[in-house]
Design a protein around this motif. Structure first.
Motif, short mmCIF file in Angstrom:
data_model
loop_
_atom_site.label_atom_id
_atom_site.label_comp_id
_atom_site.label_asym_id
_atom_site.label_seq_id
_atom_site.Cartn_x
_atom_site.Cartn_y
_atom_site.Cartn_z
N ILE A 1 -9.60 1.66 9.16
CA ILE A 1 -9.95 3.01 8.70
C ILE A 1 -11.47 3.18 8.74
O ILE A 1 -11.99 4.18 9.23
CB ILE A 1 -9.39 3.26 7.28
N ARG B 1 0.84 -1.21 0.00
CA ARG B 1 0.00 0.00 0.00
C ARG B 1 0.88 1.25 0.00
O ARG B 1 0.56 2.24 -0.65
CB ARG B 1 -0.94 -0.01 1.22
N LEU C 1 -3.17 0.79 10.35
CA LEU C 1 -4.38 1.37 9.79
C LEU C 1 -4.78 0.63 8.52
O LEU C 1 -4.60 1.12 7.41
CB LEU C 1 -4.19 2.87 9.51
N THR C 2 -5.28 -0.56 8.71
CA THR C 2 -5.74 -1.37 7.58
C THR C 2 -7.03 -0.74 7.03
O THR C 2 -7.67 0.05 7.74
CB THR C 2 -6.05 -2.80 8.03
N PRO C 3 -7.42 -1.08 5.81
CA PRO C 3 -8.68 -0.52 5.29
C PRO C 3 -9.85 -0.77 6.25
O PRO C 3 -10.71 0.09 6.42
CB PRO C 3 -8.87 -1.27 3.97
N LEU D 1 -3.32 8.01 3.11
CA LEU D 1 -3.96 6.71 2.94
C LEU D 1 -4.87 6.71 1.72
O LEU D 1 -5.13 7.77 1.14
CB LEU D 1 -4.72 6.35 4.22
N ALA E 1 0.93 4.02 -2.96
CA ALA E 1 0.70 5.45 -2.70
C ALA E 1 1.84 6.28 -3.30
O ALA E 1 1.60 7.34 -3.90
CB ALA E 1 0.61 5.69 -1.19
#
Lengths: 193, 327
Positions: free
Chosen positions: B252, A141, B247-249, B224, A145
């Motif tokens: 969140i 991730r 802070l995984t989806p 994010l 980004a």
């Protein structure tokens, strides 16, 4: 120095500053992608180190999954031997996706072997493995980004103009290729039932 | 106040029974004391009012003395004495109510809290100031007050809950100004998910306005994938990968929901030293029990207290802290 010269100097100075700012921005973004890519590598290294233990235990119990175990072993060897840099990023991503798909299949198969599910070493190894998988997902991730940021700069004017001049180009995302891969492997799921 | 999770509904159902079986019998001995204390409170309050009137009278006399600036020494002395007495009376009025509240809490809280688990309440302990500073959730402060302090274990997680009030007093020449930094509940839960760095979630634009100097340059902004979340909150961390690991989806989504549930825009969280510290702003006095003007058998105050606890403990469920994967 007359007024025309002064205006000319101001314009040239302004343009130089703008050029420099755009250049620095592009390099920073490119380096951020490198940093993110390196962080994936760090996490993948943890996975490669852990996989032999899991495969060794799996090999003892999962007599019907020999083919799958061999595939995983082969893919792991390829991944470990592959040099990871920007030049082969796409290949690396493809290989990792393939490896993750196979690992996912292996985890699902664990369900069919109750003895394996209750093996203490396997349970510990799988818990560590689950944590590593979460870190890999997080690193991906971060990479995506950073790539998004870079690709926007490379494709949007005026930075796109400078990007082609200094040889900075768009980079591929770490994309999920199939539904099975969409969710990070959670080994805990297989052991908590 | 909160919360419509399945577990909360289950707790409500069970608490009704628990209240009748365990709490009501424990309350009877406090009713006489409440009435006595209430009378004492009323006496002190009446004395305060009388002394207030006397002070005002002498204040009026000194302000309207003729000729101007020629205040009679006797009037001034009476003003000072009556004012001091007023302060003493007000102090005892407040103390009477507070002592009763603490006495009731000491006696009843143990029974009340055992419904939730192994909890301890302390009227004297405070959330460590060093941890508040280390959490980097707040702007600098030099006045720290805290009211109730709870600690214990809930769903296998160690926790600390405390009501805090942070203020900053600044001096501008001869005058001093005090402004509020934060008032609300601070909740610390141990985390099952292992991590080593530090990550902060603050309401949008708070971090870069207030905390940058405090934390130093090792903290980086974390962008994010969730655009809505990025608009609501600022996330900073010293480890970009770990921030996303925490802070995984799914987390969140849960955090956004937490903001909705508490109706608090300025909800903040800090991941530090194997714990998560969540700060929920709240302007009213929480965890109140032992109101002198309410009968001890008045179920309303327990209902309110119960809902407040449920709200605070629901953080575990709302953020999925009780599982390693926080799903």
């Amino acid at each position: 120095m007359n007024n025309t010269d002064l205006i000319f100097l101001i314009i040239v100075g302004g343009l130089s500053i703008l050029l420099y700012v755009v250049y620095v921005g592009l390099i920073l973004k490119k380096n951020k992608v490198k940093e993110a890519f390196a962080s994936i590598d760090v996490q993948l290294k943890k996975r490669y180190d852990l996989m032999p233990n899991i495969l060794m235990i799996a090999n003892k119990f999962m007599e019907h999954e020999r083919g799958l175990i061999e595939d995983v072993t082969k893919l792991r060897t390829q991944a470990v031997n592959m040099k990871s840099d920007f030049s082969n990023m796409e290949e690396k991503i493809k290989l990792e996706n393939e490896l993750q798909t196979k690992l996912g299949q292996l985890m699902v198969s664990v369900e069919n072997y109750p003895q394996l599910k209750s093996n203490e070493t396997m349970v510990q190894a799988m818990q560590t493995f689950a944590e590593t998988e979460e870190h890999i997902a997080a690193a991906r991730r971060f990479y995506n980004a950073a790539v998004l940021d870079l690709n926007n700069a490379v494709e949007i004017f005026p930075s796109s103009f400078f990007a082609s001049m200094i040889g900075v180009s768009s980079l591929p995302f770490f994309e999920v290729e199939n539904e099975q891969q969409r969710e990070a492997i959670n080994a805990n799921d297989y052991f908590s039932k | 106040m909160l919360s419509n999770t399945k577990e909360a509904q289950e707790y409500r159902k069970n608490f009704y029974q628990y209240y009748h079986q365990k709490i009501i019998p424990a309350l009877s001995k406090y009713e006489d004391l409440r009435l006595k204390t209430k009378n004492m409170f009323c006496v002190w309050a009446a004395v305060s009012v009388i002394l207030g009137c006397v002070s005002f009278y002498y204040f009026y006399l000194t302000m309207h003395s003729e000729p101007r600036n020629n205040i009679a020494p006797d009037d001034f002395l009476c003003l000072v004495i009556s004012f001091i007495m007023l302060c003493v009376a007000m102090y005892f009025t407040k103390k009477t109510a507070k002592d009763f509240e603490n006495f009731v809490k000491e006696g009843v809280f143990t029974t009340f809290l055992s419904f939730f688990g192994n909890f301890i309440w302390s009227p004297t302990e405070q959330f460590p100031e060093s941890e508040i500073v280390d959490s980097a959730l707040f702007d600098s402060f030099n006045i720290y007050n805290s009211d109730d302090y709870f600690e214990g274990q809930f769903k296998g997680l160690n926790f600390v809950i405390s009501e805090i009030d942070l203020k900053m007093r600044t001096h501008d020449g001869k005058r001093s100004h005090t402004h509020g930094v934060f008032k609300g509940v601070l909740i610390k839960f141990s985390m099952l998910k292992p991590f080593s760095g530090r990550t902060l979630i603050t309401s949008n634009n708070k971090y870069f306005g207030f905390f940058q100097d405090l934390i130093g340059s090792s903290m980086q902004k974390v962008e994010l994938e969730d655009v809505e979340f990025n608009k609501m909150f600022d996330v900073v961390s010293d480890d970009q990968v770990e921030a996303r690991y925490l802070l995984t989806p799914s987390f969140i989504e849960k955090y956004k929901n937490l903001r909705e549930v508490y109706k608090a825009n300025d909800i903040r969280a800090s991941f530090l030293d194997k714990n998560i510290i969540v700060a929920i702003p709240c302007n009213r006095d929480m965890f109140k029990l032992g109101d002198l003007f309410k009968s001890m058998s008045d179920a309303e105050q327990f209902k309110e207290l119960f809902e407040e606890f449920l709200a605070v403990l629901s953080v575990v469920e709302l953020l999925g802290l009780d599982s390693k994967t926080m799903l």
